[in-house]
Design a protein around this motif. Structure first.
Motif, mmCIF file in Angstrom:
data_model
loop_
_atom_site.group_PDB
_atom_site.id
_atom_site.type_symbol
_atom_site.label_atom_id
_atom_site.label_comp_id
_atom_site.label_asym_id
_atom_site.label_seq_id
_atom_site.Cartn_x
_atom_site.Cartn_y
_atom_site.Cartn_z
ATOM 1 N N ILE A 30 0.910 -0.891 0.218
ATOM 2 C CA ILE A 30 0.068 -0.012 -0.015
ATOM 3 C C ILE A 30 1.129 1.548 0.361
ATOM 4 O O ILE A 30 0.312 2.097 -0.617
ATOM 5 C CB ILE A 30 -1.279 -0.042 1.429
ATOM 6 C CG1 ILE A 30 -2.353 -1.275 1.105
ATOM 7 C CG2 ILE A 30 -2.096 1.431 1.620
ATOM 8 C CD1 ILE A 30 -2.714 -1.515 2.050
ATOM 9 N N ILE A 88 1.211 3.042 -3.160
ATOM 10 C CA ILE A 88 0.121 4.152 -3.998
ATOM 11 C C ILE A 88 0.699 5.303 -4.333
ATOM 12 O O ILE A 88 -0.016 5.553 -3.275
ATOM 13 C CB ILE A 88 -0.783 3.685 -3.348
ATOM 14 C CG1 ILE A 88 -1.422 1.980 -3.510
ATOM 15 C CG2 ILE A 88 -2.578 4.096 -3.939
ATOM 16 C CD1 ILE A 88 -2.606 1.367 -2.743
ATOM 17 N N ARG A 93 -1.816 6.597 -6.563
ATOM 18 C CA ARG A 93 -3.086 7.294 -7.425
ATOM 19 C C ARG A 93 -4.318 6.413 -6.993
ATOM 20 O O ARG A 93 -4.116 4.899 -7.540
ATOM 21 C CB ARG A 93 -3.584 7.491 -8.577
ATOM 22 C CG ARG A 93 -5.219 7.471 -9.147
ATOM 23 C CD ARG A 93 -4.861 8.981 -11.002
ATOM 24 N NE ARG A 93 -4.731 7.307 -11.754
ATOM 25 C CZ ARG A 93 -4.895 7.279 -12.184
ATOM 26 N NH1 ARG A 93 -3.960 8.415 -13.438
ATOM 27 N NH2 ARG A 93 -4.517 6.409 -13.337
ATOM 28 N N MET A 94 -5.590 6.658 -6.366
ATOM 29 C CA MET A 94 -6.100 5.639 -5.918
ATOM 30 C C MET A 94 -7.473 5.811 -6.624
ATOM 31 O O MET A 94 -8.091 6.942 -6.277
ATOM 32 C CB MET A 94 -6.123 5.210 -4.844
ATOM 33 C CG MET A 94 -7.131 3.451 -4.107
ATOM 34 S SD MET A 94 -6.526 3.294 -2.568
ATOM 35 C CE MET A 94 -7.322 1.579 -2.209
ATOM 36 N N ILE A 103 -1.642 10.746 -3.827
ATOM 37 C CA ILE A 103 -1.256 11.103 -2.357
ATOM 38 C C ILE A 103 -0.917 12.977 -2.300
ATOM 39 O O ILE A 103 -0.807 13.566 -1.477
ATOM 40 C CB ILE A 103 -0.170 10.201 -2.946
ATOM 41 C CG1 ILE A 103 0.672 10.935 -3.393
ATOM 42 C CG2 ILE A 103 -0.535 8.680 -2.468
ATOM 43 C CD1 ILE A 103 2.370 10.711 -3.434
ATOM 44 N N ARG A 139 -3.377 14.897 -3.043
ATOM 45 C CA ARG A 139 -4.955 15.269 -2.631
ATOM 46 C C ARG A 139 -5.635 15.880 -3.242
ATOM 47 O O ARG A 139 -6.626 16.398 -3.325
ATOM 48 C CB ARG A 139 -4.118 16.490 -0.909
ATOM 49 C CG ARG A 139 -3.682 15.471 0.623
ATOM 50 C CD ARG A 139 -4.688 17.070 1.225
ATOM 51 N NE ARG A 139 -3.211 16.010 2.242
ATOM 52 C CZ ARG A 139 -3.688 16.253 3.712
ATOM 53 N NH1 ARG A 139 -4.492 17.854 4.154
ATOM 54 N NH2 ARG A 139 -2.959 15.974 4.845
ATOM 55 N N ARG A 167 -11.345 7.840 1.345
ATOM 56 C CA ARG A 167 -10.666 6.917 1.588
ATOM 57 C C ARG A 167 -10.245 6.617 3.187
ATOM 58 O O ARG A 167 -10.496 7.938 3.794
ATOM 59 C CB ARG A 167 -9.130 6.965 0.574
ATOM 60 C CG ARG A 167 -8.731 8.535 1.199
ATOM 61 C CD ARG A 167 -7.030 8.359 1.001
ATOM 62 N NE ARG A 167 -6.277 9.340 0.901
ATOM 63 C CZ ARG A 167 -5.237 9.822 2.022
ATOM 64 N NH1 ARG A 167 -5.389 8.706 3.183
ATOM 65 N NH2 ARG A 167 -5.747 10.880 2.175
ATOM 66 N N THR A 206 -4.977 5.467 5.836
ATOM 67 C CA THR A 206 -4.006 4.851 5.412
ATOM 68 C C THR A 206 -4.143 4.127 3.709
ATOM 69 O O THR A 206 -2.892 3.602 4.069
ATOM 70 C CB THR A 206 -3.669 3.301 6.245
ATOM 71 O OG1 THR A 206 -5.041 2.614 5.942
ATOM 72 C CG2 THR A 206 -3.748 3.936 7.854
ATOM 73 N N TYR A 207 -4.528 4.561 2.835
ATOM 74 C CA TYR A 207 -5.047 4.031 1.603
ATOM 75 C C TYR A 207 -4.975 2.577 1.442
ATOM 76 O O TYR A 207 -5.246 2.032 0.367
ATOM 77 C CB TYR A 207 -3.832 4.290 0.753
ATOM 78 C CG TYR A 207 -3.634 6.023 0.786
ATOM 79 C CD1 TYR A 207 -2.736 6.497 1.316
ATOM 80 C CD2 TYR A 207 -4.056 6.374 -0.642
ATOM 81 C CE1 TYR A 207 -2.274 7.834 1.089
ATOM 82 C CE2 TYR A 207 -3.781 7.150 -1.103
ATOM 83 C CZ TYR A 207 -3.267 8.475 0.082
ATOM 84 O OH TYR A 207 -2.961 9.521 -0.795
ATOM 85 N N SER A 208 -6.179 2.042 2.929
ATOM 86 C CA SER A 208 -6.369 0.221 2.647
ATOM 87 C C SER A 208 -8.057 0.311 2.315
ATOM 88 O O SER A 208 -7.791 -0.896 2.055
ATOM 89 C CB SER A 208 -6.092 0.190 4.258
ATOM 90 O OG SER A 208 -6.829 0.156 4.938
ATOM 91 N N VAL A 256 -10.510 2.270 0.220
ATOM 92 C CA VAL A 256 -11.821 3.856 -0.347
ATOM 93 C C VAL A 256 -13.179 3.252 -1.102
ATOM 94 O O VAL A 256 -13.346 2.118 -1.167
ATOM 95 C CB VAL A 256 -11.022 3.801 -1.785
ATOM 96 C CG1 VAL A 256 -10.410 2.954 -2.865
ATOM 97 C CG2 VAL A 256 -11.507 5.279 -2.584
ATOM 98 N N THR A 307 -5.505 1.237 -8.556
ATOM 99 C CA THR A 307 -4.065 1.803 -7.779
ATOM 100 C C THR A 307 -3.171 1.827 -8.993
ATOM 101 O O THR A 307 -3.438 0.906 -10.141
ATOM 102 C CB THR A 307 -3.739 1.209 -6.743
ATOM 103 O OG1 THR A 307 -3.517 -0.025 -6.895
ATOM 104 C CG2 THR A 307 -4.528 1.278 -5.603
#
Length: 116
Positions: free
Chosen positions: A28, A31, A33-34, A53, A55, A71, A74-76, A78, A97
């Motif tokens: 993770i 990453i 972009r998600m 990332i 924002r 999200r 932690t980006y875990s 979305v 991602t």
């Protein structure tokens, strides 16, 4: 590598709401972009909503004001909150991602059907 699993799709009437969830695992920290993409039958896959990332958040014009991407810290995970759904929102929705080296990962997709 990042692994992605989507959930939350289903059948909803026009004007209704759905919330999609995507769980990310693996690398993770890589990453950059998600976000969410969708593909309707006979059409090309298109971007729905993404965040980077730095924002920066982007939305397709067709969903602005109706969909909201969010999200966890932690980006875990979305999410995609979809309100005022229309029949033309019917598609398979994919979580995706892109990492800092430019490599993409995709989930298996979740079907969203908007119909009365």
């Amino acid at each position: 590598q990042v692994q992605l699993v989507e959930s939350g799709g289903g059948l909803v009437q026009p004007g209704g709401s759905l919330r999609l969830s995507c769980a990310a695992s693996g690398n993770i920290a890589s990453i950059w972009r998600m976000g969410w993409y969708r593909q309707a039958p006979g059409k090309e896959r298109e971007m729905v909503a993404t965040f980077r990332i730095d924002r920066t958040i982007s939305y397709a014009d067709s969903v602005k004001g109706r969909f909201t991407i969010s999200r966890d810290r932690t980006y875990s995970r979305v999410y995609l909150q979809m309100n005022s759904l229309r029949p033309e929102d019917t598609a398979v929705y994919y979580c995706s991602t892109r990492d800092k080296s430019g490599s993409d990962a995709w989930g298996q997709g979740t079907q969203v059907t908007v119909s009365s």
